[in-house]
Design an enzyme around this catalytic site. Sequence first.
Site, short mmCIF file in Angstrom:
data_model
loop_
_atom_site.label_atom_id
_atom_site.label_comp_id
_atom_site.label_asym_id
_atom_site.label_seq_id
_atom_site.Cartn_x
_atom_site.Cartn_y
_atom_site.Cartn_z
N ASN A 110 16.24 -12.14 -2.90
CA ASN A 110 16.04 -10.87 -3.62
C ASN A 110 17.17 -10.54 -4.59
O ASN A 110 16.97 -9.76 -5.51
CB ASN A 110 15.88 -9.76 -2.56
CG ASN A 110 15.99 -8.39 -3.18
OD1 ASN A 110 15.07 -7.93 -3.86
ND2 ASN A 110 17.13 -7.73 -2.99
N TYR A 156 16.44 -12.25 -18.78
CA TYR A 156 15.84 -11.71 -17.56
C TYR A 156 14.40 -12.22 -17.36
O TYR A 156 14.10 -12.85 -16.34
CB TYR A 156 15.94 -10.19 -17.55
CG TYR A 156 15.46 -9.55 -16.27
CD1 TYR A 156 16.07 -9.84 -15.05
CD2 TYR A 156 14.37 -8.68 -16.26
CE1 TYR A 156 15.61 -9.27 -13.86
CE2 TYR A 156 13.92 -8.09 -15.09
CZ TYR A 156 14.54 -8.40 -13.89
OH TYR A 156 14.08 -7.84 -12.73
N LYS A 201 12.80 -14.87 -14.54
CA LYS A 201 11.70 -14.52 -13.61
C LYS A 201 10.48 -15.43 -13.81
O LYS A 201 9.75 -15.70 -12.87
CB LYS A 201 11.33 -13.04 -13.76
CG LYS A 201 12.47 -12.08 -13.35
CD LYS A 201 12.90 -12.26 -11.89
CE LYS A 201 13.91 -11.21 -11.44
NZ LYS A 201 14.31 -11.34 -10.03
P1 NAD Z 1 20.00 -3.56 -7.27
O1 NAD Z 1 20.89 -3.73 -8.45
O2 NAD Z 1 19.88 -2.22 -6.64
O3 NAD Z 1 20.39 -4.62 -6.15
C1 NAD Z 1 20.67 -5.95 -6.49
C2 NAD Z 1 21.15 -6.71 -5.29
O4 NAD Z 1 21.53 -8.02 -5.73
C3 NAD Z 1 22.38 -6.09 -4.66
O5 NAD Z 1 22.29 -6.14 -3.24
C4 NAD Z 1 23.53 -6.99 -5.12
O6 NAD Z 1 24.56 -7.14 -4.15
C5 NAD Z 1 22.83 -8.32 -5.30
N1 NAD Z 1 23.55 -9.09 -6.31
C6 NAD Z 1 23.72 -8.79 -7.62
N2 NAD Z 1 24.55 -9.70 -8.18
C7 NAD Z 1 24.90 -10.57 -7.20
C8 NAD Z 1 25.74 -11.70 -7.14
N3 NAD Z 1 26.42 -12.13 -8.20
N4 NAD Z 1 25.89 -12.36 -5.97
C9 NAD Z 1 25.24 -11.93 -4.87
N5 NAD Z 1 24.44 -10.85 -4.85
C10 NAD Z 1 24.27 -10.19 -6.01
O7 NAD Z 1 18.59 -4.10 -7.77
P2 NAD Z 1 17.11 -3.89 -7.22
O8 NAD Z 1 16.43 -3.03 -8.22
O9 NAD Z 1 17.05 -3.58 -5.79
O10 NAD Z 1 16.57 -5.39 -7.49
C11 NAD Z 1 16.36 -6.33 -6.47
C12 NAD Z 1 15.49 -7.43 -7.04
O11 NAD Z 1 14.27 -6.86 -7.53
C13 NAD Z 1 16.12 -8.17 -8.23
O12 NAD Z 1 15.81 -9.55 -8.12
C14 NAD Z 1 15.42 -7.56 -9.43
O13 NAD Z 1 15.37 -8.44 -10.52
C15 NAD Z 1 14.04 -7.29 -8.86
N6 NAD Z 1 13.27 -6.27 -9.57
C16 NAD Z 1 13.66 -4.95 -9.57
C17 NAD Z 1 12.89 -4.01 -10.27
C18 NAD Z 1 13.25 -2.54 -10.31
O14 NAD Z 1 12.61 -1.78 -11.06
N7 NAD Z 1 14.22 -2.07 -9.56
C19 NAD Z 1 11.74 -4.42 -10.94
C20 NAD Z 1 11.38 -5.76 -10.92
C21 NAD Z 1 12.15 -6.69 -10.21
#
Ligand code: NAD
Length: 247
Positions: free
Chosen positions: A90, A155, A159
């Site tokens: 994730n 990005y 994906k």
């Molecule tokens: P967030 O920024 O709240 O959390 C991201 C997580 O990734 C955190 O726990 C962080 O510690 C970890 N992370 C980031 N960089 C890292 C690194 N260098 N090494 C290890 N861990 C790392 O983001 P989120 O919104 O919860 O997103 C989680 C996933 O969902 C991601 O893959 C994101 O692309 C995907 N996503 C999110 C959304 C949205 O709208 N929030 C939409 C589509 C996809």
Amino acid sequence: MIDLNNKVVIITGGTRGIGLETAKVFCANGAKVIIFGSKEETVNKALTELTKDGYKVEGYYPDLVNLEEIENTLKKIYNNYGQIDILINNAGISANKKIEETTTLEFDNIMNINVKAIFNMVKAVVPYMKKQNKGVILNTSSMVSIYGQPSGVGYPASKFAVNGMTKSLARELAPFNIRVNAVAPGIIKTDMVASLSKEMIDPLIKTIPLGRIGEPEDIANAFLFLASDMASYITGVILQVDGAAHN
Ligand code: NAD
């Protein structure tokens, strides 16, 4: 309730947002949860929150780009628990700069965290899952993996790669009873989205047929279903969880 009793699940990016909510939902359904984060302090903060709810959870912070560190961490986990049933990839970072403003280093960084880290995690977990002749691997994609986005090309590129890995690994690992699927979230109310103003959010909501931004729990529930035996005949699927925002 879906019964994940005694299932061991690793969630990368489990310290906040979608990953932290997924950790809570999996704990609530009986799983033994191990979260991975990028730093000791954020892992500890998430562990404090999860254990306050009474859950027994462990956390690690290996460099996801370093295969050896991941292999050592997974070895420790396997030695402790004797099994690794579910891996949820994730962790992810996003981008929104125009191509002229994006450096090759920034592009590499996105590819490293969003793509190479998944390659490393899967490479390290597969020997254990093959030994068990059972396993579930879930990846976090995005709705931008269907349509791209108007800036921040790294990005969506990353994906699209996640979808490619998901479909290919599903075929490669099916003979070993290892299922591989992805969830493609739409706009989800994590810290980033929650901090946007009403003026920015309202027009976004108008583009979503279901009329609301998604909650982290919407994604956690999709992971829960795909991880469970209810999804035992589902593999190689990119499940869009976006209120039809992709249409
Ligand atoms: P967030 O920024 O709240 O959390 C991201 C997580 O990734 C955190 O726990 C962080 O510690 C970890 N992370 C980031 N960089 C890292 C690194 N260098 N090494 C290890 N861990 C790392 O983001 P989120 O919104 O919860 O997103 C989680 C996933 O969902 C991601 O893959 C994101 O692309 C995907 N996503 C999110 C959304 C949205 O709208 N929030 C939409 C589509 C996809």
